[in-house]
Design an enzyme around this catalytic site. Structure first.
Site, PDB file in Angstrom:
ATOM      1  CE1 TYR A   1      43.297  34.117  44.279  1.00  0.00           C
ATOM      2  CE2 TYR A   1      44.304  33.424  46.353  1.00  0.00           C
ATOM      3  CZ  TYR A   1      43.817  33.121  45.093  1.00  0.00           C
ATOM      4  OH  TYR A   1      43.835  31.802  44.659  1.00  0.00           O
TER       5      TYR A   1
ATOM      6  CB  THR B   1      34.084  30.919  35.405  1.00  0.00           C
ATOM      7  OG1 THR B   1      34.718  30.547  36.640  1.00  0.00           O
ATOM      8  CG2 THR B   1      32.577  30.789  35.549  1.00  0.00           C
ATOM      9  N   GLY B   2      36.696  31.047  33.527  1.00  0.00           N
ATOM     10  CA  GLY B   2      38.153  31.185  33.469  1.00  0.00           C
ATOM     11  C   GLY B   2      38.810  29.965  32.855  1.00  0.00           C
ATOM     12  CB  ALA B   3      37.597  27.466  30.511  1.00  0.00           C
TER      13      ALA B   3
ATOM     14  CB  SER C   1      44.440  30.861  31.746  1.00  0.00           C
ATOM     15  OG  SER C   1      45.564  30.909  32.565  1.00  0.00           O
ATOM     16  N   GLY C   2      45.367  28.020  32.768  1.00  0.00           N
ATOM     17  CA  GLY C   2      45.602  27.292  34.009  1.00  0.00           C
ATOM     18  C   GLY C   2      44.674  26.124  34.280  1.00  0.00           C
TER      19      GLY C   2
HETATM   20  P1  NDP Z   1      44.944  31.440  35.987  1.00  0.00           P
HETATM   21  O1  NDP Z   1      45.281  32.870  36.143  1.00  0.00           O
HETATM   22  O2  NDP Z   1      45.740  30.601  35.073  1.00  0.00           O
HETATM   23  O3  NDP Z   1      43.412  31.296  35.575  1.00  0.00           O
HETATM   24  C1  NDP Z   1      42.457  32.212  36.011  1.00  0.00           C
HETATM   25  C2  NDP Z   1      41.386  32.344  34.961  1.00  0.00           C
HETATM   26  O4  NDP Z   1      40.426  33.301  35.436  1.00  0.00           O
HETATM   27  C3  NDP Z   1      41.887  32.865  33.631  1.00  0.00           C
HETATM   28  O5  NDP Z   1      41.269  32.139  32.601  1.00  0.00           O
HETATM   29  C4  NDP Z   1      41.409  34.305  33.610  1.00  0.00           C
HETATM   30  O6  NDP Z   1      41.130  34.813  32.332  1.00  0.00           O
HETATM   31  C5  NDP Z   1      40.110  34.158  34.375  1.00  0.00           C
HETATM   32  N1  NDP Z   1      39.604  35.453  34.800  1.00  0.00           N
HETATM   33  C6  NDP Z   1      40.227  36.397  35.518  1.00  0.00           C
HETATM   34  N2  NDP Z   1      39.437  37.481  35.653  1.00  0.00           N
HETATM   35  C7  NDP Z   1      38.288  37.201  35.006  1.00  0.00           C
HETATM   36  C8  NDP Z   1      37.107  37.916  34.776  1.00  0.00           C
HETATM   37  N3  NDP Z   1      36.928  39.168  35.191  1.00  0.00           N
HETATM   38  N4  NDP Z   1      36.118  37.321  34.078  1.00  0.00           N
HETATM   39  C9  NDP Z   1      36.274  36.076  33.604  1.00  0.00           C
HETATM   40  N5  NDP Z   1      37.383  35.350  33.781  1.00  0.00           N
HETATM   41  C10 NDP Z   1      38.382  35.913  34.466  1.00  0.00           C
HETATM   42  O7  NDP Z   1      44.964  30.832  37.477  1.00  0.00           O
HETATM   43  P2  NDP Z   1      44.700  29.365  38.068  1.00  0.00           P
HETATM   44  O8  NDP Z   1      44.359  28.424  36.998  1.00  0.00           O
HETATM   45  O9  NDP Z   1      45.801  29.073  38.984  1.00  0.00           O
HETATM   46  O10 NDP Z   1      43.439  29.653  38.979  1.00  0.00           O
HETATM   47  C11 NDP Z   1      42.234  28.940  38.865  1.00  0.00           C
HETATM   48  C12 NDP Z   1      41.583  28.829  40.226  1.00  0.00           C
HETATM   49  O11 NDP Z   1      42.393  28.037  41.093  1.00  0.00           O
HETATM   50  C13 NDP Z   1      41.375  30.151  40.947  1.00  0.00           C
HETATM   51  O12 NDP Z   1      40.101  30.142  41.555  1.00  0.00           O
HETATM   52  C14 NDP Z   1      42.442  30.148  42.028  1.00  0.00           C
HETATM   53  O13 NDP Z   1      42.044  30.903  43.142  1.00  0.00           O
HETATM   54  C15 NDP Z   1      42.499  28.673  42.343  1.00  0.00           C
HETATM   55  N6  NDP Z   1      43.722  28.230  43.003  1.00  0.00           N
HETATM   56  C16 NDP Z   1      44.905  28.200  42.330  1.00  0.00           C
HETATM   57  C17 NDP Z   1      46.031  27.758  42.977  1.00  0.00           C
HETATM   58  C18 NDP Z   1      47.346  27.702  42.292  1.00  0.00           C
HETATM   59  O14 NDP Z   1      48.309  27.292  42.934  1.00  0.00           O
HETATM   60  N7  NDP Z   1      47.444  28.106  41.024  1.00  0.00           N
HETATM   61  C19 NDP Z   1      46.002  27.308  44.369  1.00  0.00           C
HETATM   62  C20 NDP Z   1      44.720  27.419  44.981  1.00  0.00           C
HETATM   63  C21 NDP Z   1      43.616  27.828  44.297  1.00  0.00           C
HETATM   64  P3  NDP Z   1      42.302  35.323  31.337  1.00  0.00           P
HETATM   65  O15 NDP Z   1      42.851  34.070  30.729  1.00  0.00           O
HETATM   66  O16 NDP Z   1      41.560  36.164  30.359  1.00  0.00           O
HETATM   67  O17 NDP Z   1      43.279  36.066  32.157  1.00  0.00           O
HETATM   68 MG1  PMR Z   2      52.840  29.485  50.127  1.00  0.00          MG
HETATM   69  C1  PMR Z   2      53.011  23.748  53.477  1.00  0.00           C
HETATM   70  C2  PMR Z   2      53.111  25.029  53.339  1.00  0.00           C
HETATM   71  C3  PMR Z   2      52.658  25.829  52.188  1.00  0.00           C
HETATM   72  C4  PMR Z   2      51.782  25.555  51.169  1.00  0.00           C
HETATM   73  C5  PMR Z   2      51.016  24.284  50.925  1.00  0.00           C
HETATM   74  C6  PMR Z   2      51.688  26.726  50.356  1.00  0.00           C
HETATM   75  C7  PMR Z   2      50.859  26.843  49.240  1.00  0.00           C
HETATM   76  N1  PMR Z   2      52.526  27.680  50.875  1.00  0.00           N
HETATM   77  C8  PMR Z   2      53.151  27.150  52.001  1.00  0.00           C
HETATM   78  C9  PMR Z   2      54.054  27.781  52.831  1.00  0.00           C
HETATM   79  C10 PMR Z   2      54.601  29.038  52.626  1.00  0.00           C
HETATM   80  N2  PMR Z   2      54.285  29.865  51.599  1.00  0.00           N
HETATM   81  C11 PMR Z   2      55.588  29.671  53.471  1.00  0.00           C
HETATM   82  C12 PMR Z   2      56.193  29.064  54.719  1.00  0.00           C
HETATM   83  C13 PMR Z   2      55.832  30.907  52.916  1.00  0.00           C
HETATM   84  C14 PMR Z   2      56.778  31.991  53.440  1.00  0.00           C
HETATM   85  C15 PMR Z   2      58.113  31.817  52.849  1.00  0.00           C
HETATM   86  C16 PMR Z   2      55.019  31.019  51.743  1.00  0.00           C
HETATM   87  C17 PMR Z   2      54.979  32.139  50.917  1.00  0.00           C
HETATM   88  C18 PMR Z   2      54.036  32.301  49.900  1.00  0.00           C
HETATM   89  C19 PMR Z   2      53.814  33.480  49.112  1.00  0.00           C
HETATM   90  C20 PMR Z   2      54.542  34.779  49.176  1.00  0.00           C
HETATM   91  N3  PMR Z   2      53.151  31.305  49.475  1.00  0.00           N
HETATM   92  C21 PMR Z   2      52.392  31.833  48.524  1.00  0.00           C
HETATM   93  C22 PMR Z   2      52.752  33.149  48.291  1.00  0.00           C
HETATM   94  C23 PMR Z   2      51.901  33.656  47.268  1.00  0.00           C
HETATM   95  O1  PMR Z   2      51.886  34.780  46.783  1.00  0.00           O
HETATM   96  C24 PMR Z   2      50.911  32.579  46.912  1.00  0.00           C
HETATM   97  C25 PMR Z   2      49.581  33.056  47.383  1.00  0.00           C
HETATM   98  O2  PMR Z   2      49.326  33.237  48.539  1.00  0.00           O
HETATM   99  O3  PMR Z   2      48.671  33.264  46.441  1.00  0.00           O
HETATM  100  C26 PMR Z   2      47.415  33.705  46.952  1.00  0.00           C
HETATM  101  C27 PMR Z   2      51.346  31.401  47.718  1.00  0.00           C
HETATM  102  C28 PMR Z   2      50.863  30.105  47.802  1.00  0.00           C
HETATM  103  N4  PMR Z   2      51.372  29.189  48.708  1.00  0.00           N
HETATM  104  C29 PMR Z   2      50.697  28.004  48.544  1.00  0.00           C
HETATM  105  C30 PMR Z   2      49.750  28.178  47.507  1.00  0.00           C
HETATM  106  C31 PMR Z   2      48.800  27.110  47.029  1.00  0.00           C
HETATM  107  C32 PMR Z   2      49.851  29.451  47.043  1.00  0.00           C
HETATM  108  C33 PMR Z   2      48.960  29.999  45.948  1.00  0.00           C
HETATM  109  C34 PMR Z   2      47.650  30.159  46.635  1.00  0.00           C
HETATM  110  C35 PMR Z   2      46.434  30.377  45.873  1.00  0.00           C
HETATM  111  O4  PMR Z   2      46.476  30.469  44.658  1.00  0.00           O
HETATM  112  O5  PMR Z   2      45.375  30.472  46.493  1.00  0.00           O
END
Ligand code: NDP
Ligand code: PMR
Length: 397
Positions: free
Chosen positions: A275, A92-94, A96-97
């Site tokens: 989220y 799912t969500g393939a 992007s990303g």
């Molecule tokens: P992206 O935004 O690049 O990818 C998300 C994908 O989800 C997109 O393809 C998007 O579609 C799709 N999507 C969103 N809404 C819907 C919907 N209603 N129906 C079907 N598809 C949908 O983000 P990431 O690749 O970063 O995220 C992938 C996963 O990784 C997520 O589960 C995220 O929580 C997780 N993750 C990401 C981290 C990160 O640092 N990036 C860290 C930790 C977890 P569209 O292309 O149409 O927008």
């Molecule tokens: Mg981050 C080791 C510490 C660590 C790691 C591994 C992440 C990952 N983050 C860390 C620390 C911090 N973050 C600290 C100390 C801060 C305050 C300055 C901080 C802030 C921050 C914000 C505002 N971090 C974020 C945000 C986001 O909006 C991102 C988020 O929460 O998305 C849900 C994010 C993230 N930090 C990460 C990772 C992996 C994210 C994306 C998380 C996700 O996609 O689920």
């Protein structure tokens, strides 16, 4: 340090134009495939890259993807002979990303047919082409997780294709950290939990019971992508607002923002928290699946933290300053600089990764480990309650 950093950002990745920033991944391994190599080789295809996209390029690529075992066909056993066919994996969500990188890496093994389950068919098709995924290795199918009707329609369409289902990867997600007011799915659930959790819950319940279960594949898997940010036993999980499902009163009320709160715990709407809460639900759901179905079905259930992939589309709704600072900040973190997530060291050769019920992570030396979930994200009683309420919300009970 600089050398390592350079090697990490050595590849170009033309992202689809809907994705405002370019993708920068760490090495990846959800399926036991090295994404970085694939990304380095192919994601810089210029075929569909618009001028605007080129101008927006900021990052390089190391991908970190989601792990399932490769279908590594061992012809030595009769069991393996039976399953020489390609594996079929729904991602799912393939479009992007991480999802796109995973689709590409799997397709390129030649051992998988990837069903790219996406809400925007044109974007997905373009993304697949731009990533250089060979036509015969993928099919794009419509799936909007923010509509339960669409989920059911997807399942129907998938069945009509008569492909067996061997692996399902619940990867798609939305993150709305700047939203002031909640928005809702077609059925009126708050959008983040509705999409990331409830949409996937229905999809995996329908596909699991009737399709995945029937697969004769050697390693049937259901992967649900989790995150460190939903785990309050980590520093990242303690950045406010923290995930907290509370007593689930908002979820039980339907998250509709009318006669119930739009938040699972019944509190005021907060997009970032919604989220993180949805990711807790994802991790709880994986464990509940494991408890309920592992023995009966032989399916491996797993969740994972893919690492911080700072420039995927996920942060498209974040404030511009965050989008500007997060990628360079993350790309200089010790973890990002490490040769992380080498799948050949991990999921391909490590038999322990077929273990079910695990939340995987990878350390800076690319070694996989069973990560510890927070107290809430490993609370069996809460997992059962989330499951039961979710069943009612999606019309399964
Ligand atoms: P992206 O935004 O690049 O990818 C998300 C994908 O989800 C997109 O393809 C998007 O579609 C799709 N999507 C969103 N809404 C819907 C919907 N209603 N129906 C079907 N598809 C949908 O983000 P990431 O690749 O970063 O995220 C992938 C996963 O990784 C997520 O589960 C995220 O929580 C997780 N993750 C990401 C981290 C990160 O640092 N990036 C860290 C930790 C977890 P569209 O292309 O149409 O927008
Ligand atoms: Mg981050 C080791 C510490 C660590 C790691 C591994 C992440 C990952 N983050 C860390 C620390 C911090 N973050 C600290 C100390 C801060 C305050 C300055 C901080 C802030 C921050 C914000 C505002 N971090 C974020 C945000 C986001 O909006 C991102 C988020 O929460 O998305 C849900 C994010 C993230 N930090 C990460 C990772 C992996 C994210 C994306 C998380 C996700 O996609 O689920």
């Amino acid at each position: 340090m600089a050398l390592q950093a350079a090697s990490l950002v050595s590849s170009a990745f033309a992202v689809p134009k809907e994705v405002k920033s370019n993708a920068s991944f760490k090495d990846s391994s959800l399926f036991g495939v090295s994404l970085s190599d694939h990304l380095k080789a192919n994601f810089n295809s210029s075929a569909l890259r618009s001028k605007r996209e080129s101008n927006q390029r900021v990052g390089g690529v190391r991908a970190q993807t989601m792990a399932t075992a490769s279908p590594a066909v061992n012809t030595a056993t009769p069991e393996a002979k039976k399953t020489l066919r390609k594996g079929n994996v729904v991602v799912t969500g393939a479009s992007s990303g991480l999802g796109l990188a995973t689709a590409k890496a799997l397709a390129e093994t030649g051992k998988w047919h990837v069903i790219m389950a996406c809400r925007d068919l044109l974007k997905a098709e373009r993304a697949a082409k731009s990533a250089g995924i060979a036509k015969e290795n993928y099919t794009v199918m419509h799936l909007d997780l923010a509509s339960l009707d669409s989920v059911r329609q997807f399942v129907d369409n998938f069945r009509r294709s008569e492909r067996p289902l061997d692996v399902l990867v619940c990867n798609a997600a939305v993150y709305l950290p700047t939203a002031k007011e909640p928005t809702f799915t077609a059925e009126g659930f708050e959008l983040s939990v509705g999409t990331n959790h409830l949409g996937h819950f229905l999809l995996s319940r329908l596909l699991l019971l009737d399709d995945l279960k029937k697969s004769d594949y050697p390693s049937k898997r259901l992967i649900i992508v989790g995150s460190i940010t939903g785990n309050t036993n980590t520093l990242a999980g303690n950045v406010p607002p923290k995930a907290n499902l509370g007593d689930l009163r908002g979820l039980a009320g339907g998250l509709n923002g009318l006669n119930s709160s739009s938040m699972i715990d019944g509190g005021e709407f907060d997009g970032a928290k919604a989220y993180k809460d949805s990711k807790v639900c994802n991790m709880l759901t994986m464990q509940e699946f494991h408890r309920r179905f592992q023995e009966e079905t032989g399916i491996t259930f797993a969740s994972l933290y893919p690492g911080c992939i700072a420039t995927t589309g996920l942060f498209r709704e974040h404030i511009p300053l965050f989008r500007l600072l997060f990628p360079p900040f993350k790309s200089t973190s010790p973890r990002a600089l490490s040769p992380n997530m080498k799948p050949e060291k991990g999921l391909l050769s490590d038999p322990s990764l077929t273990k079910s019920g695990v939340y995987w992570s990878w350390n800076k030396d690319s070694a996989s480990f069973e990560n510890q979930l927070s107290q809430e994200a490993s609370d069996a009683d809460k997992a059962r309650k989330v499951w039961e309420i979710s069943e009612k919300l999606v019309g399964l009970a």
